[in-house]
Design a protein around this motif. Sequence first.
Motif, PDB file in Angstrom:
ATOM      1  N   ILE A 122       0.876  -1.182   0.000  1.00  0.00           N
ATOM      2  CA  ILE A 122       0.000   0.000   0.000  1.00  0.00           C
ATOM      3  C   ILE A 122       0.904   1.219   0.000  1.00  0.00           C
ATOM      4  N   TYR A 123       0.877   1.953  -1.110  1.00  0.00           N
ATOM      5  CA  TYR A 123       1.657   3.170  -1.269  1.00  0.00           C
ATOM      6  C   TYR A 123       0.789   4.343  -0.838  1.00  0.00           C
ATOM      7  N   ALA A 124       1.263   5.138   0.124  1.00  0.00           N
ATOM      8  CA  ALA A 124       0.487   6.266   0.631  1.00  0.00           C
ATOM      9  C   ALA A 124       1.397   7.473   0.820  1.00  0.00           C
ATOM     10  N   SER A 125       0.791   8.649   0.884  1.00  0.00           N
ATOM     11  CA  SER A 125       1.557   9.880   1.102  1.00  0.00           C
ATOM     12  C   SER A 125       1.852  10.056   2.593  1.00  0.00           C
ATOM     13  N   ASP A 126       2.657  11.053   2.901  1.00  0.00           N
ATOM     14  CA  ASP A 126       3.028  11.320   4.295  1.00  0.00           C
ATOM     15  C   ASP A 126       1.811  11.625   5.166  1.00  0.00           C
ATOM     16  N   GLU A 127       0.836  12.325   4.611  1.00  0.00           N
ATOM     17  CA  GLU A 127      -0.325  12.745   5.390  1.00  0.00           C
ATOM     18  C   GLU A 127      -1.239  11.574   5.757  1.00  0.00           C
ATOM     19  N   ILE A 128      -1.380  10.629   4.872  1.00  0.00           N
ATOM     20  CA  ILE A 128      -2.309   9.512   5.080  1.00  0.00           C
ATOM     21  C   ILE A 128      -1.655   8.350   5.828  1.00  0.00           C
ATOM     22  N   MET A 129      -0.347   8.248   5.787  1.00  0.00           N
ATOM     23  CA  MET A 129       0.362   7.094   6.334  1.00  0.00           C
ATOM     24  C   MET A 129       0.008   6.768   7.789  1.00  0.00           C
ATOM     25  N   PRO A 130      -0.072   7.726   8.717  1.00  0.00           N
ATOM     26  CA  PRO A 130      -0.415   7.348  10.106  1.00  0.00           C
ATOM     27  C   PRO A 130      -1.813   6.744  10.226  1.00  0.00           C
ATOM     28  N   TYR A 131      -2.764   7.221   9.441  1.00  0.00           N
ATOM     29  CA  TYR A 131      -4.133   6.694   9.495  1.00  0.00           C
ATOM     30  C   TYR A 131      -4.195   5.283   8.924  1.00  0.00           C
ATOM     31  N   ILE A 132      -3.431   5.058   7.869  1.00  0.00           N
ATOM     32  CA  ILE A 132      -3.390   3.726   7.256  1.00  0.00           C
ATOM     33  C   ILE A 132      -2.744   2.727   8.211  1.00  0.00           C
ATOM     34  N   GLN A 133      -1.643   3.109   8.831  1.00  0.00           N
ATOM     35  CA  GLN A 133      -0.944   2.197   9.731  1.00  0.00           C
ATOM     36  C   GLN A 133      -1.746   1.911  10.992  1.00  0.00           C
ATOM     37  N   ALA A 134      -2.634   2.812  11.381  1.00  0.00           N
ATOM     38  CA  ALA A 134      -3.475   2.571  12.549  1.00  0.00           C
ATOM     39  C   ALA A 134      -4.470   1.434  12.283  1.00  0.00           C
ATOM     40  N   LYS A 135      -4.794   1.194  11.042  1.00  0.00           N
ATOM     41  CA  LYS A 135      -5.748   0.141  10.662  1.00  0.00           C
ATOM     42  C   LYS A 135      -5.049  -1.090  10.088  1.00  0.00           C
ATOM     43  N   LYS A 136      -3.777  -1.297  10.416  1.00  0.00           N
ATOM     44  CA  LYS A 136      -3.014  -2.381   9.804  1.00  0.00           C
ATOM     45  C   LYS A 136      -3.568  -3.758  10.123  1.00  0.00           C
ATOM     46  N   GLU A 137      -4.208  -3.941  11.265  1.00  0.00           N
ATOM     47  CA  GLU A 137      -4.767  -5.257  11.600  1.00  0.00           C
ATOM     48  C   GLU A 137      -5.901  -5.633  10.656  1.00  0.00           C
ATOM     49  N   VAL A 138      -6.696  -4.652  10.253  1.00  0.00           N
ATOM     50  CA  VAL A 138      -7.785  -4.904   9.294  1.00  0.00           C
ATOM     51  C   VAL A 138      -7.199  -5.355   7.965  1.00  0.00           C
ATOM     52  N   PHE A 139      -6.175  -4.654   7.491  1.00  0.00           N
ATOM     53  CA  PHE A 139      -5.544  -5.009   6.220  1.00  0.00           C
ATOM     54  C   PHE A 139      -4.917  -6.396   6.282  1.00  0.00           C
ATOM     55  N   ARG A 140      -4.248  -6.695   7.377  1.00  0.00           N
ATOM     56  CA  ARG A 140      -3.593  -7.998   7.511  1.00  0.00           C
ATOM     57  C   ARG A 140      -4.600  -9.133   7.609  1.00  0.00           C
ATOM     58  N   GLU A 141      -5.709  -8.894   8.258  1.00  0.00           N
ATOM     59  CA  GLU A 141      -6.746  -9.924   8.354  1.00  0.00           C
ATOM     60  C   GLU A 141      -7.313 -10.261   6.975  1.00  0.00           C
ATOM     61  N   ILE A 142      -7.626  -9.236   6.188  1.00  0.00           N
ATOM     62  CA  ILE A 142      -8.174  -9.458   4.844  1.00  0.00           C
ATOM     63  C   ILE A 142      -7.132 -10.139   3.962  1.00  0.00           C
ATOM     64  N   ALA A 143      -5.882  -9.692   4.026  1.00  0.00           N
ATOM     65  CA  ALA A 143      -4.825 -10.299   3.208  1.00  0.00           C
ATOM     66  C   ALA A 143      -4.636 -11.767   3.581  1.00  0.00           C
ATOM     67  N   ASP A 144      -4.674 -12.073   4.856  1.00  0.00           N
ATOM     68  CA  ASP A 144      -4.527 -13.453   5.299  1.00  0.00           C
ATOM     69  C   ASP A 144      -5.682 -14.318   4.785  1.00  0.00           C
ATOM     70  N   ASN A 145      -6.884 -13.793   4.824  1.00  0.00           N
ATOM     71  CA  ASN A 145      -8.046 -14.535   4.323  1.00  0.00           C
ATOM     72  C   ASN A 145      -7.997 -14.749   2.813  1.00  0.00           C
ATOM     73  N   MET A 146      -7.303 -13.868   2.101  1.00  0.00           N
ATOM     74  CA  MET A 146      -7.167 -14.005   0.650  1.00  0.00           C
ATOM     75  C   MET A 146      -5.982 -14.888   0.265  1.00  0.00           C
ATOM     76  N   GLY A 147      -5.213 -15.346   1.239  1.00  0.00           N
ATOM     77  CA  GLY A 147      -4.069 -16.195   0.953  1.00  0.00           C
ATOM     78  C   GLY A 147      -2.808 -15.417   0.624  1.00  0.00           C
ATOM     79  N   LEU A 148      -2.788 -14.137   0.931  1.00  0.00           N
ATOM     80  CA  LEU A 148      -1.610 -13.310   0.706  1.00  0.00           C
ATOM     81  C   LEU A 148      -0.760 -13.303   1.974  1.00  0.00           C
ATOM     82  N   MET A 149       0.526 -13.160   1.816  1.00  0.00           N
ATOM     83  CA  MET A 149       1.441 -13.336   2.932  1.00  0.00           C
ATOM     84  C   MET A 149       1.373 -12.215   3.964  1.00  0.00           C
ATOM     85  N   GLN A 150       1.415 -10.971   3.554  1.00  0.00           N
ATOM     86  CA  GLN A 150       1.562  -9.859   4.473  1.00  0.00           C
ATOM     87  C   GLN A 150       1.112  -8.571   3.798  1.00  0.00           C
TER      88      GLN A 150
END
Length: 111
Positions: A50-78
């Motif tokens: 996930i490529y993001a700008s400086d302004e959005i990066m803290p908000y994206i990283q705060a939701k990293k568990e949601v992203f990792r859960e979906i990626a894991d369910n799709m069979g993606l590593m990380q």
Amino acid sequence: MITEDLLAREFTRIIKQYYPTVGELLDGCYVKVIVSYWGRPPKRIRYVGIYASDEIMPYIQAKKEVFREIADNMGLMQVVFLNASRLLRDPKSSLKNADPRLWLELHLIAA
């Protein structure tokens, strides 16, 4: 076989469907499925970048568990978060020559 572009679109669609507020954050990002090879014999590993700008990066990283859960369910590593602004400013980056379309997309995100 499913292509990486299709996986990236499906990942984004699932996020927007089940987590609409997190999906709004992805509107300002570029999502790409990255393939690498690891081990002996080389094993194909796919993960989400996930490529993001400086302004959005803290908000994206705060939701990293949601992203990792979906990626894991799709069979993606990380899920990996990459700073688009920093990547574009790197003088040693060969991204402009290697993948010009991604380079232009990152300029739209960083602006």
